[in-house]
Design an enzyme around this catalytic site. Sequence first.
Site, PDB file in Angstrom:
ATOM      1  N   GLY A   1      13.502 -25.734   2.259  1.00  0.00           N
ATOM      2  CA  GLY A   1      12.308 -25.326   2.993  1.00  0.00           C
ATOM      3  C   GLY A   1      12.553 -24.935   4.437  1.00  0.00           C
ATOM      4  N   LEU A   2      12.497 -23.637   4.675  1.00  0.00           N
ATOM      5  CA  LEU A   2      12.601 -23.110   6.034  1.00  0.00           C
ATOM      6  C   LEU A   2      11.282 -22.438   6.429  1.00  0.00           C
ATOM      7  CD1 LEU A   2      14.517 -22.441   8.484  1.00  0.00           C
ATOM      8  CD2 LEU A   2      15.017 -20.280   7.336  1.00  0.00           C
TER       9      LEU A   2
ATOM     10  N   GLY B   1       8.605   6.493 -19.375  1.00  0.00           N
ATOM     11  CA  GLY B   1       7.270   7.089 -19.454  1.00  0.00           C
ATOM     12  C   GLY B   1       6.206   5.996 -19.595  1.00  0.00           C
TER      13      GLY B   1
ATOM     14  N   ILE C   1       8.105 -22.151  -1.218  1.00  0.00           N
ATOM     15  CA  ILE C   1       9.335 -22.901  -1.483  1.00  0.00           C
ATOM     16  C   ILE C   1       9.686 -22.881  -2.978  1.00  0.00           C
ATOM     17  CG2 ILE C   1      10.542 -25.103  -1.173  1.00  0.00           C
ATOM     18  CD1 ILE C   1       9.738 -23.412   1.422  1.00  0.00           C
TER      19      ILE C   1
ATOM     20  N   GLU D   1      15.051 -14.273   1.401  1.00  0.00           N
ATOM     21  CA  GLU D   1      16.297 -14.573   2.133  1.00  0.00           C
ATOM     22  C   GLU D   1      16.603 -13.510   3.188  1.00  0.00           C
ATOM     23  OE1 GLU D   1      19.432 -16.501   0.007  1.00  0.00           O
ATOM     24  OE2 GLU D   1      18.102 -17.097  -1.600  1.00  0.00           O
TER      25      GLU D   1
HETATM   26  C1  LIG Z   1       9.140 -15.651  -4.365  1.00  0.00           C
HETATM   27  C2  LIG Z   1       9.558 -16.138  -3.016  1.00  0.00           C
HETATM   28  C3  LIG Z   1      10.466 -17.207  -2.935  1.00  0.00           C
HETATM   29  C4  LIG Z   1      10.818 -17.706  -1.669  1.00  0.00           C
HETATM   30  N1  LIG Z   1      11.627 -18.822  -1.606  1.00  0.00           N
HETATM   31  C5  LIG Z   1      11.815 -19.411  -0.400  1.00  0.00           C
HETATM   32  C6  LIG Z   1      12.481 -20.682  -0.322  1.00  0.00           C
HETATM   33  O1  LIG Z   1      12.910 -21.253  -1.330  1.00  0.00           O
HETATM   34  N2  LIG Z   1      12.621 -21.251   0.896  1.00  0.00           N
HETATM   35  C7  LIG Z   1      12.165 -20.661   2.045  1.00  0.00           C
HETATM   36  O2  LIG Z   1      12.327 -21.247   3.110  1.00  0.00           O
HETATM   37  N3  LIG Z   1      11.538 -19.450   2.000  1.00  0.00           N
HETATM   38  C8  LIG Z   1      11.344 -18.822   0.810  1.00  0.00           C
HETATM   39  N4  LIG Z   1      10.681 -17.625   0.742  1.00  0.00           N
HETATM   40  C9  LIG Z   1      10.207 -17.014   1.971  1.00  0.00           C
HETATM   41  C10 LIG Z   1      10.939 -15.717   2.336  1.00  0.00           C
HETATM   42  O3  LIG Z   1      12.220 -16.007   2.795  1.00  0.00           O
HETATM   43  C11 LIG Z   1      10.066 -14.988   3.375  1.00  0.00           C
HETATM   44  O4  LIG Z   1       8.943 -14.482   2.676  1.00  0.00           O
HETATM   45  C12 LIG Z   1      10.804 -13.877   4.080  1.00  0.00           C
HETATM   46  O5  LIG Z   1      11.803 -14.394   4.916  1.00  0.00           O
HETATM   47  C13 LIG Z   1       9.858 -13.020   4.937  1.00  0.00           C
HETATM   48  O6  LIG Z   1       8.995 -13.780   5.714  1.00  0.00           O
HETATM   49  P1  LIG Z   1       7.418 -13.498   5.688  1.00  0.00           P
HETATM   50  O7  LIG Z   1       7.018 -13.447   4.267  1.00  0.00           O
HETATM   51  O8  LIG Z   1       6.742 -14.494   6.547  1.00  0.00           O
HETATM   52  O9  LIG Z   1       7.245 -12.055   6.308  1.00  0.00           O
HETATM   53  P2  LIG Z   1       7.136 -11.666   7.905  1.00  0.00           P
HETATM   54  O10 LIG Z   1       8.244 -12.315   8.650  1.00  0.00           O
HETATM   55  O11 LIG Z   1       5.742 -11.926   8.358  1.00  0.00           O
HETATM   56  O12 LIG Z   1       7.412 -10.120   7.816  1.00  0.00           O
HETATM   57  C14 LIG Z   1       6.419  -9.161   7.443  1.00  0.00           C
HETATM   58  C15 LIG Z   1       7.020  -7.773   7.641  1.00  0.00           C
HETATM   59  O13 LIG Z   1       7.367  -7.574   9.016  1.00  0.00           O
HETATM   60  C16 LIG Z   1       8.732  -7.220   9.134  1.00  0.00           C
HETATM   61  N5  LIG Z   1       9.329  -7.775  10.342  1.00  0.00           N
HETATM   62  C17 LIG Z   1       9.271  -9.048  10.788  1.00  0.00           C
HETATM   63  N6  LIG Z   1       9.971  -9.191  11.919  1.00  0.00           N
HETATM   64  C18 LIG Z   1      10.487  -7.969  12.199  1.00  0.00           C
HETATM   65  C19 LIG Z   1      11.312  -7.453  13.245  1.00  0.00           C
HETATM   66  N7  LIG Z   1      11.780  -8.229  14.228  1.00  0.00           N
HETATM   67  N8  LIG Z   1      11.646  -6.152  13.216  1.00  0.00           N
HETATM   68  C20 LIG Z   1      11.214  -5.347  12.200  1.00  0.00           C
HETATM   69  N9  LIG Z   1      10.426  -5.766  11.193  1.00  0.00           N
HETATM   70  C21 LIG Z   1      10.075  -7.070  11.182  1.00  0.00           C
HETATM   71  C22 LIG Z   1       9.397  -7.819   7.882  1.00  0.00           C
HETATM   72  O14 LIG Z   1      10.626  -7.172   7.594  1.00  0.00           O
HETATM   73  C23 LIG Z   1       8.306  -7.571   6.836  1.00  0.00           C
HETATM   74  O15 LIG Z   1       8.388  -6.261   6.374  1.00  0.00           O
HETATM   75  C24 LIG Z   1      10.334 -17.093  -0.499  1.00  0.00           C
HETATM   76  C25 LIG Z   1       9.464 -15.992  -0.594  1.00  0.00           C
HETATM   77  C26 LIG Z   1       9.057 -15.537  -1.826  1.00  0.00           C
HETATM   78  C27 LIG Z   1       8.074 -14.403  -1.889  1.00  0.00           C
END
Ligand SMILES: Cc1cc2nc3c(=O)[nH]c(=O)nc-3n(C[C@H](O)[C@H](O)[C@H](O)COP(=O)(O)OP(=O)(O)OC[C@H]3O[C@@H](n4cnc5c(N)ncnc54)[C@H](O)[C@@H]3O)c2cc1C
Length: 386
Positions: A131-132, A346, A164, A370
């Site tokens: 969990g990050l 298709g 998570i 990730e």
């Molecule tokens: C199915 C699934 C499993 C997951 N499993 C885990 C897990 O086990 N543990 C865990 O800790 N997390 C997990 N995650 C979380 C995942 O790592 C995050 O969703 C991911 O890192 C993106 O963060 P966010 O969703 O908050 O998007 P945001 O950070 O809000 O980003 C939204 C958009 O803005 C863009 N953006 C953000 N900052 C910048 C920047 N500086 N420059 C340009 N563009 C930017 C992003 O690229 C994206 O397009 C999981 C997510 C999903 C959907």
Amino acid sequence: MNNNSIPFLMELNENQIIIRNTVRDFCEKTIRPVYMQFDESQEFPMEIMQQLGELGFMGILFPEQYGGAGLGYVEYALIVEELARIDPSISLSVAAHNGLCTNHIYQFANEAQRKKYVHDLATGKKIGAWGLTESSSGSDAASMKSTAQKVGDKYILNGSKNFITHGGVGETAVVMAITDKDKGKKGISAFILEKGMKGFIVGKKENKLGMRASETVQLTFESCEVPAENLLGNEGEGFIQAMKILEGGRISIAALSVGLAQGCLDACIKYSKERKQFGKSLSEFQATQFKLAKMATEIDAARLLTYKAAVLKDQGKPNTKEAAMAKLFASEIAEKCASEAVQIFGGYGYIKEYPVEKFYRDVKLLTIGEGTSEIQRIVIARDFLK
Ligand SMILES: Cc1cc2nc3c(=O)[nH]c(=O)nc-3n(C[C@H](O)[C@H](O)[C@H](O)COP(=O)(O)OP(=O)(O)OC[C@H]3O[C@@H](n4cnc5c(N)ncnc54)[C@H](O)[C@@H]3O)c2cc1C
């Protein structure tokens, strides 16, 4: 830009071929017949994960003395790739369990912690979560809000984590929380949590577009009591530990992407030979051939980037940029391959009875999880602009 590495050709050794064939066989016999049921129901395939544990695939990277298979990143990538050819969702669970939770504990634990936790995870007896991410901190992970305050011989955790993987089915979790808010990134620490700890609350299970058999859950910590001995490393090291773990994780998501894209190509080759229109099979149209040729070429390029990063990792050489390049390129070509595969099928590509429908849904996670594609570009540029 310093570039001492040149593209290389690599032959799989005998052991690697045996591993690949074992996964292929397992996928055909055990996963292919049932994966759509798990997708539809969003049920976590616990029995399959345990069988993968018996094969050594829940502890790929860890020494045998801790219950692991004692393999490297090349073998890890091979296993994740092969699983993803059939079911990216199970592949994601294997990658998250091995590469995030178990690897974080193995890499940064003291001997007592390793002995206590790694064996059960590496054998698949227990499933691991990591969990990050939080609701307000995704890409900007360091802006997390969860706190861990030391009180006597315990840390008291408060806050929550979002998205998570295995948050509900997992019995062991590594969680990052702030121990000193004045120190920014250097005030974040990592802890091992166990299901059942007071104040460790499993929240909502997400209803997802794809990767539906891989459970994704919210976690909440309400004055959660964690023994001080469950701190990983020293206070303040949690963020840098997490970034190192994600570096290896990128190789597995790249491999998953290659496998998914290969699954699309395999399905398209078969279907385009069978399906006839205008008196010819689709594969006889040059337009189809060009699509297949482009997919095959891009998959090969993605595979080369992925195994290059894996080899560098196994050799203990710097691989931050290479892993990010592999993840970025492979996930983006996988997205294109999945879309093209639906096009080649298709209308049937839009129907759940055909495999590319699921690939099309599963693939989107790969440019997000990730570290999004945008974040990979930042990591790559930072490497040569420093
Ligand atoms: C199915 C699934 C499993 C997951 N499993 C885990 C897990 O086990 N543990 C865990 O800790 N997390 C997990 N995650 C979380 C995942 O790592 C995050 O969703 C991911 O890192 C993106 O963060 P966010 O969703 O908050 O998007 P945001 O950070 O809000 O980003 C939204 C958009 O803005 C863009 N953006 C953000 N900052 C910048 C920047 N500086 N420059 C340009 N563009 C930017 C992003 O690229 C994206 O397009 C999981 C997510 C999903 C959907």
